[in-house]
Design a protein around this motif. Sequence first.
Motif, PDB file in Angstrom:
ATOM      1  N   ASP A 195       0.804  -1.209   0.000  1.00  0.00           N
ATOM      2  CA  ASP A 195       0.000   0.000   0.000  1.00  0.00           C
ATOM      3  C   ASP A 195       0.840   1.263   0.000  1.00  0.00           C
ATOM      4  O   ASP A 195       0.373   2.332  -0.387  1.00  0.00           O
ATOM      5  CB  ASP A 195      -0.933  -0.005   1.223  1.00  0.00           C
ATOM      6  N   SER A 196       2.098   1.121   0.451  1.00  0.00           N
ATOM      7  CA  SER A 196       2.916   2.324   0.547  1.00  0.00           C
ATOM      8  C   SER A 196       3.610   2.643  -0.774  1.00  0.00           C
ATOM      9  O   SER A 196       4.155   3.730  -0.929  1.00  0.00           O
ATOM     10  CB  SER A 196       3.965   2.137   1.651  1.00  0.00           C
ATOM     11  N   ALA A 197       3.570   1.707  -1.726  1.00  0.00           N
ATOM     12  CA  ALA A 197       4.218   1.977  -3.016  1.00  0.00           C
ATOM     13  C   ALA A 197       3.493   3.107  -3.720  1.00  0.00           C
ATOM     14  O   ALA A 197       2.270   3.224  -3.617  1.00  0.00           O
ATOM     15  CB  ALA A 197       4.191   0.717  -3.869  1.00  0.00           C
ATOM     16  N   PRO A 198       4.231   3.960  -4.420  1.00  0.00           N
ATOM     17  CA  PRO A 198       3.553   5.060  -5.118  1.00  0.00           C
ATOM     18  C   PRO A 198       2.638   4.523  -6.220  1.00  0.00           C
ATOM     19  O   PRO A 198       2.908   3.482  -6.813  1.00  0.00           O
ATOM     20  CB  PRO A 198       4.698   5.878  -5.702  1.00  0.00           C
ATOM     21  N   VAL A 199       1.553   5.247  -6.475  1.00  0.00           N
ATOM     22  CA  VAL A 199       0.623   4.848  -7.525  1.00  0.00           C
ATOM     23  C   VAL A 199       1.233   5.121  -8.897  1.00  0.00           C
ATOM     24  O   VAL A 199       1.098   4.334  -9.823  1.00  0.00           O
ATOM     25  CB  VAL A 199      -0.714   5.595  -7.345  1.00  0.00           C
ATOM     26  N   ILE A 200       1.899   6.257  -8.993  1.00  0.00           N
ATOM     27  CA  ILE A 200       2.619   6.557 -10.235  1.00  0.00           C
ATOM     28  C   ILE A 200       4.079   6.782  -9.876  1.00  0.00           C
ATOM     29  O   ILE A 200       4.386   7.559  -8.956  1.00  0.00           O
ATOM     30  CB  ILE A 200       2.052   7.828 -10.919  1.00  0.00           C
ATOM     31  N   ASP A 201       4.946   6.078 -10.545  1.00  0.00           N
ATOM     32  CA  ASP A 201       6.374   6.227 -10.289  1.00  0.00           C
ATOM     33  C   ASP A 201       7.083   6.346 -11.631  1.00  0.00           C
ATOM     34  O   ASP A 201       7.197   5.385 -12.377  1.00  0.00           O
ATOM     35  CB  ASP A 201       6.886   5.019  -9.496  1.00  0.00           C
ATOM     36  N   VAL A 202       7.511   7.545 -11.938  1.00  0.00           N
ATOM     37  CA  VAL A 202       8.131   7.818 -13.233  1.00  0.00           C
ATOM     38  C   VAL A 202       9.549   8.293 -12.986  1.00  0.00           C
ATOM     39  O   VAL A 202       9.783   9.166 -12.148  1.00  0.00           O
ATOM     40  CB  VAL A 202       7.342   8.910 -13.993  1.00  0.00           C
ATOM     41  N   ARG A 203      10.513   7.690 -13.680  1.00  0.00           N
ATOM     42  CA  ARG A 203      11.905   8.098 -13.477  1.00  0.00           C
ATOM     43  C   ARG A 203      12.623   8.303 -14.796  1.00  0.00           C
ATOM     44  O   ARG A 203      12.661   7.418 -15.635  1.00  0.00           O
ATOM     45  CB  ARG A 203      12.644   7.027 -12.677  1.00  0.00           C
ATOM     46  N   GLY A 204      13.179   9.497 -14.951  1.00  0.00           N
ATOM     47  CA  GLY A 204      14.047   9.787 -16.096  1.00  0.00           C
ATOM     48  C   GLY A 204      13.389   9.598 -17.447  1.00  0.00           C
ATOM     49  O   GLY A 204      14.011   9.145 -18.400  1.00  0.00           O
ATOM     50  N   LEU A 205      12.089   9.939 -17.523  1.00  0.00           N
ATOM     51  CA  LEU A 205      11.349   9.702 -18.757  1.00  0.00           C
ATOM     52  C   LEU A 205      11.749  10.700 -19.845  1.00  0.00           C
ATOM     53  O   LEU A 205      11.753  11.902 -19.623  1.00  0.00           O
ATOM     54  CB  LEU A 205       9.861   9.853 -18.454  1.00  0.00           C
ATOM     55  N   SER A 206      12.091  10.165 -21.028  1.00  0.00           N
ATOM     56  CA  SER A 206      12.400  11.030 -22.169  1.00  0.00           C
ATOM     57  C   SER A 206      11.617  10.576 -23.377  1.00  0.00           C
ATOM     58  O   SER A 206      11.405   9.381 -23.570  1.00  0.00           O
ATOM     59  CB  SER A 206      13.897  10.985 -22.496  1.00  0.00           C
ATOM     60  N   LYS A 207      11.185  11.555 -24.168  1.00  0.00           N
ATOM     61  CA  LYS A 207      10.452  11.231 -25.381  1.00  0.00           C
ATOM     62  C   LYS A 207      10.630  12.362 -26.377  1.00  0.00           C
ATOM     63  O   LYS A 207      10.432  13.531 -26.036  1.00  0.00           O
ATOM     64  CB  LYS A 207       8.955  11.065 -25.065  1.00  0.00           C
TER      65      LYS A 207
END
Lengths: 304, 530
Positions: free
Chosen positions: A3-15
């Motif tokens: 339950d403690s994990a983030p719902v959205i976890d984005v790291r170093g996203l490039s596009k």
Amino acid sequence: MSDSAPVIDVRGLSKSFGSTQALDGLDLRVERGEVHGFLGPNGAGKTTTLRVLLGSVRADSGTATVLGLDPWSDVPALHARLAYVPGDVALWPNLTGGEVIDLLARLQGGHDATRRARLLEMFELDPTKKARSYSKGNRQKVALVAALASPAELYLFDEPTSGLDPLMEEQFRRCVRELKDDGRTVLLSSHILSEAEALSDRISIIRAGAVVETGALSDMRHLQRLVISAETEHELHGITDVPGLDDVVLEGNHLRCTVEPAHLAELLSHLTAAGIKTLESHPPSLEQLFLSHYGVRVDEDDHV
Amino acid sequence: MSEENAGTLAMLRLALRRDRVLLTSWVVGLAATAGFSAAATVELYPTEEQRVAAAEAINASAAVVALYGRIYDPTSLGAVSMIKLTALGAAIVGIVMLFIAIRHTRGEEEPGRLELLSGGRLGRRAPLTAALLLVSGASLALALLTAVANTAAGLPWTGSLAFGLGWGATALVYGTVGAVTAQVSDSARAARGLGLVVIAVTYVLRAVGDLAEPGPGPLSWLSPIGWNQQLRAYSGERWWVLVLPVVVSAGLVVVAYALRSRRDLGAGLRADRPGPAVGSLHTVGGLAWRLQGRILLAWAVAFVLFGLILGSMAGSVDKLLTSPAMKEFFEKIGGSAGLVDIFLGAMVAIIAAIAAAYGISAAARLRSEEVEGHAEPLLATATTRTRWATSHYAVALGGTALLMLLAGLSIGTSASAALGDWSQLARVLVAALAQIPAVWVVTSLVLLLFGWLPRWTAAVWGLLAAFVVVGEFGALWKLPEWVMDISPLRHAPTLPVGGSGVLPVVVLTLVAVALSAAGYSGWRRRDLAG
């Protein structure tokens, strides 16, 4: 997934799209149960980020996890648990609003008829009209009702109120608060600052494809200056010697300036010495906070 | 210029800017097709004797007369070389102008672009006026360029001028038809469909008229394509015939303006009625059917009517063989039964190419749904990309199969009735069904491009045009066999379908499967348009 994990976890996203770098090492963390404001000007990369989170586009590099799943490869499992409202809602011209709402909700895994009826009433939407005849605001309402009528763990809103009038905007805020009370997670992209200010627990500010600042609103104010406006009995001398002062406009007995909170006491003692007649102090609005990231001078008269 | 037309020039400039490549390539490409065909025929029939023999063969074949019309002066090189382009070419010219007129009127209203411009100083009639000017200018350019191309290829200049003006006049008529259907329909898609029905009907009218003895019958005079034939370029030009398309175009322009002034921007003539408040759609498949079903139904009705007319013409195959020498020649190569087979085979092949056009338009819905932003909300639900793409692709595959089934039944029934021989029904039906895999290959090309080169999805229209042109003119242009073999339509077995037809049917089916599998894999990997 705990339950403690983030719902959205984005790291170093490039596009990048051709020569345009839409996302440039973007990090974003949205915790369970929070309303997270995602703020940035047009073209900053808000929509691209949301589209990566939905699996509409694939990132060039970096990682993204939504509800513990990979948004590119786990589409059906993930989408059954989230709801999305696009910024630009395109409807099939010959279907009625009601038909679109029911179709989207069913593809989502079903909806609650009473909730649907209540939402239609809240947003004053006539579901029997053909989508062709809806205004932008009404098209947006169709997408909102469809998303809000189906239970989801995560709601993604892309500038959801851009076509709504203030009354409807207020209804939308009510809905988001209800979602929050219900323990749902909301990511709200917006360039309407008052909206994010009113709803968000935390905000992330995005600029040129990267998040430049993230945190609770109260934490961000610490980084910011106070806006001061004062009138004194005597003329103010040597006020510019006070450290941490900026944007000073001094006209006789009238002072307008901004000050670092750490040096507020020093400024006040100067003002007291000159005999304060009136004093106004307010925290910078989100607008000013936001503008300071784009190198635009903060104008203290222009607060929201 | 009145207030109603304010801003017309700006609109015209915008249209020219948007269409500079598209319109130029169509006009030049069409004129070049005429020029190349003329040059190739000059080489093919150097002597008058050879031309007369070719012309007599053409006039004696019901299939050729139905598809292309008659040659009115067998000694004329121009008449022989332009036979296909006078009817079929005129229809293609008409389709191009129809689409261009709709693109700049109704097509602009839909995405709200015109709304954006109306904020400026733009008269209510300006977009329509600009579209009409564009169509007129393009028609005139096409007329002159074609005349020059044919003259340069070695045909007499008077005939070439008549032929070019005939094309230009036909283009103008169907362009103004587009301006009218754009006002009547409630979407660009419906306007194009209605316009295509007009072209198909007028094409069939002249086919029936041309088959009458002695041709042309009165029905030929009810069709702009018939007028183009009766202008008789290269066969003693009848210039006065040009008055007909010009007068009719002028009338259609008046009608278009009158209709325009009666409706609101973005709306059809009929006001929308309220629909159901609660939806009955449960799946993306249901949605695809809802969006495409009515269009398929219209195609199905058109196919049945078209098939009945085409089949009924089988009865006149024998009557055209007036010269005993021709009759003897055909008896030798298989008798009049063989002739009927050639005729019905040609009809089935033509209708297969039209079914392929349906397949392309139905499958290309994938791209338009994506670009218009309809796909994204659906794909944000638990629906997978494969499932969504299949919803429209299945309509395209099932639709083409249904259309060929109906074509086989309708051509077979009316041919059997006309010939008094009911064994024809099963034979024609089998021949029509045997075309389905080739049609599927063309349809699957849409999916392939949609998956890998989505911006080029519409290029399949160009491919279909190329397949048809290569099929019609490949032999004339002396193209190498392998070039002509690229067309899948060439590989479908023709009447009479026997055991040898099994292999191509199986291979074509496998090719369609491979193309769609490749298309799916590209679609699953690529970014969504946004």
